[in-house]
Design a protein around this motif. Structure first.
Motif, mmCIF file in Angstrom:
data_model
loop_
_atom_site.group_PDB
_atom_site.id
_atom_site.type_symbol
_atom_site.label_atom_id
_atom_site.label_comp_id
_atom_site.label_asym_id
_atom_site.label_seq_id
_atom_site.Cartn_x
_atom_site.Cartn_y
_atom_site.Cartn_z
ATOM 1 N N TRP A 195 57.114 46.563 85.458
ATOM 2 C CA TRP A 195 57.992 46.406 84.298
ATOM 3 C C TRP A 195 57.383 46.996 83.033
ATOM 4 N N ALA A 196 56.070 46.980 82.940
ATOM 5 C CA ALA A 196 55.432 47.647 81.799
ATOM 6 C C ALA A 196 55.698 49.145 81.851
ATOM 7 N N GLY A 197 55.689 49.716 83.064
ATOM 8 C CA GLY A 197 56.021 51.134 83.209
ATOM 9 C C GLY A 197 57.449 51.425 82.807
ATOM 10 N N ILE A 198 58.349 50.547 83.204
ATOM 11 C CA ILE A 198 59.747 50.716 82.816
ATOM 12 C C ILE A 198 59.894 50.671 81.299
ATOM 13 N N GLY A 199 59.025 49.896 80.667
ATOM 14 C CA GLY A 199 59.080 49.786 79.210
ATOM 15 C C GLY A 199 58.809 51.084 78.486
ATOM 16 N N LEU A 200 58.150 52.037 79.149
ATOM 17 C CA LEU A 200 57.875 53.343 78.544
ATOM 18 C C LEU A 200 58.968 54.369 78.812
ATOM 19 N N MET A 201 59.920 54.034 79.666
ATOM 20 C CA MET A 201 60.913 55.024 80.096
ATOM 21 C C MET A 201 61.791 55.502 78.949
ATOM 22 N N VAL B 216 62.858 63.572 84.428
ATOM 23 C CA VAL B 216 62.748 62.826 85.678
ATOM 24 C C VAL B 216 61.488 61.966 85.709
ATOM 25 N N PRO B 217 60.301 62.521 85.318
ATOM 26 C CA PRO B 217 59.128 61.645 85.261
ATOM 27 C C PRO B 217 59.338 60.427 84.360
ATOM 28 N N SER B 218 60.058 60.627 83.251
ATOM 29 C CA SER B 218 60.271 59.494 82.354
ATOM 30 C C SER B 218 61.183 58.447 82.982
ATOM 31 N N MET B 219 62.050 58.893 83.904
ATOM 32 C CA MET B 219 62.946 57.972 84.579
ATOM 33 C C MET B 219 62.245 57.224 85.712
ATOM 34 N N ILE B 220 61.363 57.955 86.428
ATOM 35 C CA ILE B 220 60.758 57.332 87.605
ATOM 36 C C ILE B 220 59.246 57.167 87.506
#
Length: 453
Positions: free
Chosen positions: A300-306, A151-155
Motif C-alpha cells: 500500500w505504501a507503493g500504491i501511495g506513490l502511484m 505503466v511503471p507508475s501504475m504497477i
C-alpha cells in the motif's frame, strides 16, 4: 502528402528503433527508481542497515556524477555509442550486486556501482537524442521518455511492494537487471549502424581533472550520508566540511555562473538541481511516513506513490505538446507552485492527520516535476552545440544528482539526530519547501534559447 515530404517524427523509419530502445531503457529505469523508493524500508530492516537508509539513496546519486562526467567526456570525444554500452553494463552489474547482497554494506556497494551506470546512461542517451533528432522533436522525445513512466507508475510501486511482501525484495533488483539487458539489446542493434559522429579532440589533462573532481563530489556526498551514523557532535561538522568540498569540486563541472544564477544555461542547470533536491529528498521519506505514521504495508505504501508518478507522466506529455505556447516562465511558476502545494500538504499530514493528504499532495509534486523536468532538458540542448552537448548534458545531470544526494543525506542526518518520529518528518519537508522557494531565483532567469527551432 508524400512520404518524402512527410514531417519528421520520433517514430519514423530512421528513428523508430532508437526511440523504442530509449523508451524501454527509461521504462525499466523508472521501475527501478519507483521500486527502490518503495522497498528501501524493507531492505534496511532485513539487512539491519537503518543507519544507512539515506546513504543508500544518496550514494547512488553521488556515484552517478562520476558516470555522467565520464559519459559526457566520452560522448564529446568519441560519440555516445561506447559510453552508452559501458553505462548500461555497469547499471546491470550494480543491480545484480544489490539483489545478491547479504549485508547492508554489500547492498550499498551494488547501489554505488549502479549509480555509475545510471548517470552515464542518462547523459549518453541525451547526446544520442541531440545527434539523431532535429531540435523541433526534442520536446516530443523527452515527453515520450516521461510517458515511459506511466505503466511503471501504475504497477511499479504496487508490484515492488507486493514482491517484497510476498516473495523477496531481492527479486525487485534482479528482475529489473534482466529486463534492462533485454531493453538495451533493442537500441544497441540499431545504433550499431548509425552515424553518431566521431566526436572532437579533447584535452586529456582537462578530462582527467574533471573526472577526479567528479570522484571528489561523489565521495563527499557519500560522506555526508555516512555522517548520520556518527555522534551529533561529529556528524554535523563532517557533513558541513563535505558539502563545502562538494561545492568547490563542482565548479569546473558546471557552466560558469551557475552558482550565482547567471541568465540562460547556468540558471537552467541551477534550477534543475534545486527542484530535484526539493522533490527527491522529500520523496525518499514518503513511503517511510506512510509505514511509520499510518501503518501502511509495503504494497500500500507503493500504491501511495502511484498518483505522483502518473501526474509526472501526464504533465510531461502536456509540456511536450503545449510547452512552447506556455513559455518558460509560466511553466516554471506552475511547476514550483505545484511542488510547494505538495510539500505543505505532506507537512500537515506528517502530524498524522490523514494519509489522504500524503497521497493527493504528492500527486501535485509529480505534476510540477513533469512540467519542469523535460522543459529544462530541452532548454539545455537548445543552449548547446555539437562540441559541448556532452558537457552540458552531464552538467544538467550532475546538478540534478549531486544536489539530490546532498539533500537526501542532510535529511537523513536530521532524521537520525531527532531519532525519527513526526518531528523528523517535519524537518524533511521543511527542507524541501526551502529548496523549492530558492529555485525561484534561477527560475526567473531561464531565458530563451532556440528550443522550438
Amino acid at each position: 502528402m508524400s512520404a518524402s515530404t512527410a514531417p519528421a517524427t520520433i517514430w519514423d523509419r530512421e528513428r523508430v528503433w532508437v526511440t523504442t530502445g530509449g523508451v524501454a531503457l527509461i521504462f525499466f529505469a523508472a521501475i527501478e527508481a519507483l521500486a527502490v523508493t518503495t522497498v528501501m524500508p524493507i531492505v534496511s530492516a532485513a539487512l539491519d542497515g537503518q543507519s544507512l537508509y539515506a546513504v543508500a539513496f544518496a550514494g547512488t546519486l553521488a556515484t552517478s556524477v562520476i558516470g555522467m562526467v565520464a559519459a559526457g567526456a566520452w560522448s564529446d570525444a568519441r560519440g555516445p555509442r561506447g559510453a552508452l554500452h559501458a553505462a548500461v553494463v555497469l547499471f546491470i552489474v550494480g543491480m545484480v550486486i544489490a539483489g545478491s547482497a547479504a549485508t547492508m554494506p554489500q547492498f550499498l556497494v551494488g547501489r554505488l556501482v549502479q549509480g555509475l551506470g545510471a548517470g552515464g546512461q542518462t547523459v549518453a542517451l541525451y547526446v544520442v537524442i541531440a545527434r539523431l533528432y532535429p531540435a523541433h522533436l526534442h520536446g516530443r522525445i523527452f515527453a515520450a521518455f516521461a510517458a515511459a513512466w506511466v505503466v511503471p507508475s501504475m504497477i511499479g510501486p504496487f508490484l515492488a511492494g507486493a514482491v517484497a511482501q510476498y516473495l523477496d525484495w531481492r527479486w525487485v533488483f534482479l528482475g529489473v537487471a534482466v529486463l534492462t539487458a533485454v531493453a538495451f539489446a533493442i537500441i544497441a542493434v540499431r545504433l550499431h549502424g548509425l552515424d553518431l559522429g566521431n566526436g572532437t579532440p579533447q584535452n586529456a589533462r582537462a578530462l582527467l581533472v574533471r573526472l577526479l573532481l567528479a570522484v571528489v563530489v561523489a565521495v563527499g556526498a557519500v560522506v555526508v550520508g555516512l555522517a548520520a551514523d556518527r555522534p551529533d557532535a561529529l556528524g554535523w561538522p563532517v557533513a558541513a566540511i563535505a558539502i563545502a568540498v562538494i561545492g568547490a569540486a563542482m565548479l569546473p563541472l558546471i557552466p560558469r555562473g551557475t552558482l550565482r544564477a547567471a541568465r540562460g544555461l547556468p540558471s537552467v542547470i541551477l534550477m534543475r538541481g534545486l527542484v530535484s533536491a526539493a522533490f527527491f529528498a522529500a520523496e525518499a521519506y514518503i513511503p517511510y511516513l506512510l509505514m511509520e505514521e499510518f501503518g501502511f504495508t509495503p504494497t500500500w505504501a507503493g500504491i501511495g506513490l502511484m498518483l505522483s508518478a502518473l501526474a509526472w507522466a501526464g504533465a510531461s506529455h502536456l509540456q511536450g505538446r503545449f510547452g512552447d505556447r506556455l513559455g518558460n516562465r509560466r511553466i516554471m511558476l506552475l511547476a514550483i507552485g505545484s511542488i510547494l502545494v505538495a510539500l505543505v500538504l505532506v507537512l500537515i499530514a506528517s502530524a498524522a492527520v490523514t494519509p489522504v493528504l500524503v497521497v493527493v499532495g504528492w500527486g501535485f509534486a509529480g505534476a510540477g516535476m513533469g512540467l519542469l523536468y523535460p522543459r529544462l532538458t530541452v532548454l539545455t540542448l537548445a543552449y548547446s552545440d555539437e562540441g559541448d552537448q556532452g558537457f552540458n548534458s552531464s552538467a544538467l545531470s550532475i546538478a540534478d544528482s549531486t544536489t539530490s544526494a546532498v539533500a537526501i543525506a542532510v535529511a537523513g542526518l536530521g532524521v537520525a539526530a531527532l531519532g525519527g518520529g513526526a518531528d523528523a518528518f517535519v524537518l524533511v519537508f521543511v527542507l524541501g519547501i526551502a529548496l523549492a522557494l530558492l529555485a525561484l531565483v534561477p527560475g526567473l532567469r531561464l531565458g530563451h534559447a532556440a528550443e522550438s527551432r
